[in-house]
Design an enzyme around this catalytic site. Structure first.
Site, PDB file in Angstrom:
ATOM      1  N   LYS A 259       3.581   0.940  -9.312  1.00 52.51           N
ATOM      2  CA  LYS A 259       4.158  -0.465  -9.376  1.00 52.51           C
ATOM      3  C   LYS A 259       5.394  -0.151 -10.280  1.00 52.51           C
ATOM      4  O   LYS A 259       6.346  -1.003 -10.074  1.00 52.51           O
ATOM      5  CB  LYS A 259       3.068  -1.467  -9.688  1.00 52.51           C
ATOM      6  CG  LYS A 259       2.045  -1.470  -8.724  1.00 52.51           C
ATOM      7  CD  LYS A 259       1.791  -3.092  -8.945  1.00 52.51           C
ATOM      8  CE  LYS A 259       1.048  -3.467  -7.244  1.00 52.51           C
ATOM      9  NZ  LYS A 259      -0.461  -2.659  -7.291  1.00 52.51           N
TER      10      LYS A 259
ATOM     11  N   GLU B  44       4.655 -12.646 -10.098  1.00 54.94           N
ATOM     12  CA  GLU B  44       3.332 -12.964  -9.817  1.00 54.94           C
ATOM     13  C   GLU B  44       2.291 -11.743 -10.028  1.00 54.94           C
ATOM     14  O   GLU B  44       3.066 -10.627 -10.125  1.00 54.94           O
ATOM     15  CB  GLU B  44       3.112 -13.502  -8.354  1.00 54.94           C
ATOM     16  CG  GLU B  44       3.046 -12.508  -7.340  1.00 54.94           C
ATOM     17  CD  GLU B  44       4.309 -11.499  -7.120  1.00 54.94           C
ATOM     18  OE1 GLU B  44       5.303 -11.676  -7.691  1.00 54.94           O
ATOM     19  OE2 GLU B  44       3.892 -10.250  -6.767  1.00 54.94           O
TER      20      GLU B  44
ATOM     21  N   SER C 268      -1.647   6.503  -5.398  1.00 57.98           N
ATOM     22  CA  SER C 268      -0.766   5.464  -6.101  1.00 57.98           C
ATOM     23  C   SER C 268      -1.069   5.269  -7.622  1.00 57.98           C
ATOM     24  O   SER C 268      -0.201   4.761  -7.999  1.00 57.98           O
ATOM     25  CB  SER C 268      -0.847   4.278  -5.199  1.00 57.98           C
ATOM     26  OG  SER C 268      -2.116   4.008  -5.099  1.00 57.98           O
TER      27      SER C 268
HETATM   28  C1  LIG Z   1      -1.202  -2.697  -6.195  1.00 59.65           C
HETATM   29  C2  LIG Z   1      -1.705  -1.215  -5.955  1.00 59.65           C
HETATM   30  C3  LIG Z   1      -1.793  -0.816  -4.610  1.00 59.65           C
HETATM   31  C4  LIG Z   1      -1.486  -1.667  -3.492  1.00 59.65           C
HETATM   32  O1  LIG Z   1      -0.303  -2.225  -3.429  1.00 59.65           O
HETATM   33  P1  LIG Z   1       0.800  -1.557  -2.418  1.00 59.65           P
HETATM   34  O2  LIG Z   1       1.766  -2.696  -2.312  1.00 59.65           O
HETATM   35  O3  LIG Z   1       0.176  -1.702  -0.929  1.00 59.65           O
HETATM   36  O4  LIG Z   1       1.246  -0.191  -2.815  1.00 59.65           O
HETATM   37  C5  LIG Z   1      -2.259   0.430  -4.593  1.00 59.65           C
HETATM   38  N1  LIG Z   1      -2.356   1.054  -5.359  1.00 59.65           N
HETATM   39  C6  LIG Z   1      -2.490   0.742  -6.636  1.00 59.65           C
HETATM   40  C7  LIG Z   1      -2.832   1.747  -7.673  1.00 59.65           C
HETATM   41  C8  LIG Z   1      -2.045  -0.465  -7.087  1.00 59.65           C
HETATM   42  O5  LIG Z   1      -1.909  -0.754  -8.178  1.00 59.65           O
END
Ligand SMILES: *Cc1c(COP(=O)(O)O)cnc(C)c1O
Length: 423
Positions: A88, A110, A378
């Site tokens: 993020k 948000e 992610s």
């Molecule tokens: C917020 C988040 C997501 C999901 O959000 P996307 O916009 O679909 O990427 C996925 N993995 C992590 C670690 C997150 O914090």
């Protein structure tokens, strides 16, 4: 369909907003276009990506996992090693830099579970911007560790008390604030959703993930059969896939939250679920989980980041035209994937990312050994201990919480901390 055509991806996307929102969105669109053609901006972005976020993030060969599964080689893109623990920050830093060149000194955002709020608060601290995060009152209560982190980074957390007091109400409040304070304020939207130009902006700032993967895979001469990412709003997946969208291969696989089952309210499967419909919400047209009256259905997932009723319009369009394949993983499969990669590879997946891990565990044995699968981790799972520990070690965790409460009620440590704070 690597970017929008005037804000649209096929039939999805658009700018379905109240008249007062037109000006801020139009201004943002032209500032973004200028910035992406401005060498000084791109250099500043690259420097902060390197020195602050910690890019590039590694591409790890998951050797033991590959041997156990006995098929395609599994590689893991370690976005969880980015500063603040997830992808993020790529978007938050990009948009905050953009705000700076637009002359805006105040940032609003948000947040639902708090991950985007934390990333934006950190980015604002780094870049010297004032930060207010809108968060539903229910979420503020549920996500105290993230609220504490945002405040440590100097952000004001505004608890939203309207509606269901969760994410969608926080978005509405942030939009209201933006419309009233457009001259001083930029709204950092956290995923590849919302009205144009946000889906394009978020994808561009997240595409650093995919660009690095493309280079890393080429350096190692990988024969990549598939790339797999989890999909909430879609920012990590679209950024990971971005440089490959206009190519025929590899397969691009997005994994939604299967929750506890296939029935409405049990999951957050907007593309694979059976309660999914075309709709318009929060300024954009896409696929949503809606009831028969067109109202948002409640969703369910063990991972807060995937627990959302909408999906980015570009992902919906690429799902429809078949370039991106959609699948889902159950809560239980995500938990198993967390354990599998922790034990065999020494990496702790965030619960969101573990949905992609679970899909890789299923796919790898079906593919030949000379092919590679790249999974986007992610985020890392440290943030999830309040969810994973009660599942993995229920009795011990309960005992720990009780003893922590006793310690706080006793007050001794707090008293000590206060004394130290005064010194
Ligand atoms: C917020 C988040 C997501 C999901 O959000 P996307 O916009 O679909 O990427 C996925 N993995 C992590 C670690 C997150 O914090």
């Amino acid at each position: 369909m690597a970017h929008s055509d005037n804000g649209f991806f096929g039939q999805f996307g658009g700018k379905y907003v109240a008249e007062v929102m037109r000006r801020p969105l139009d201004e943002l669109e032209s500032a973004f276009k200028d910035a992406m053609a401005d060498k000084a901006f791109l250099e500043e972005l690259a420097t902060i990506q390197r020195d602050y976020i910690g890019r590039e993030t590694p591409l790890l060969f998951a050797k033991t996992a590959t041997e156990i599964l006995g098929g395609a080689q599994i590689y893991i893109k370690l976005e969880g090693l980015a500063n603040t623990g997830a992808h993020k920050i790529n978007n938050s830093i990009g948009q905050c830099l953009l705000a700076k060149i637009m002359g805006k000194k105040r940032i609003i955002a948000e947040t639902g579970a708090g991950q985007h709020g934390v990333a934006t608060a950190a980015a604002c601290a780094k870049l010297g911007l004032d930060c207010t995060v809108y968060m539903g009152e229910v979420d503020v209560r549920r996500q105290q560790p993230n609220v504490a982190a945002m405040e440590m980074y100097g952000a004001k957390v505004h608890a939203v008390t309207s509606g269901s007091r969760t994410l969608k109400d926080a978005v509405n409040e942030a939009m209201r604030d933006w419309a009233a304070n457009i001259d001083t304020t930029h709204y950092v939207l956290g995923s590849a959703v919302g009205p144009a130009p946000f889906p394009d902006i978020v994808r561009e700032f997240q595409s650093v993930i995919g660009k690095e993967v493309k280079k890393q895979a080429a350096e190692r001469k990988l024969d990549v059969a598939a790339m797999i990412a989890c999909c909430g709003g879609g920012s990590n997946s679209i950024g990971f896939f971005a440089p490959f969208i206009d190519e025929k291969s590899p397969r691009l696989i997005a994994v939604e939250a299967g929750g506890i089952g296939p029935n409405p309210g049990e999951n957050a499967s907007r593309m694979t679920g059976n309660a999914s419909k075309d709709g318009i919400m929060q300024g954009y047209k896409s696929r949503f989980l809606l009831d028969d009256d067109g109202q948002a259905l409640s969703t369910r997932s063990i991972s807060a980041g995937l627990d959302y009723c909408g999906i980015g319009p570009q992902l919906a369009a690429l799902g429809k035209n078949g370039r991106i394949e959609f699948t889902s993983a159950l809560d239980s499969e995500a938990l198993e994937a967390v354990k599998f990669f922790a034990k065999n590879e020494g990496v702790l997946f965030a619960l969101e990312s573990a949905h992609a891990g679970a899909a890789a565990i299923k796919l790898a044995p079906t593919l030949p050994k000379d092919k590679a699968i790249i999974v986007n981790m992610s985020g890392r799972g440290d943030k999830d201990i309040f969810i994973t520990c009660p599942v993995f070690r229920p009795a011990e965790w309960k005992q720990f919480l009780v003893s922590e409460l006793d310690r706080l009620n006793d007050g001794k440590d707090i008293h000590d901390a206060e004394i130290m704070g005064r010194e």
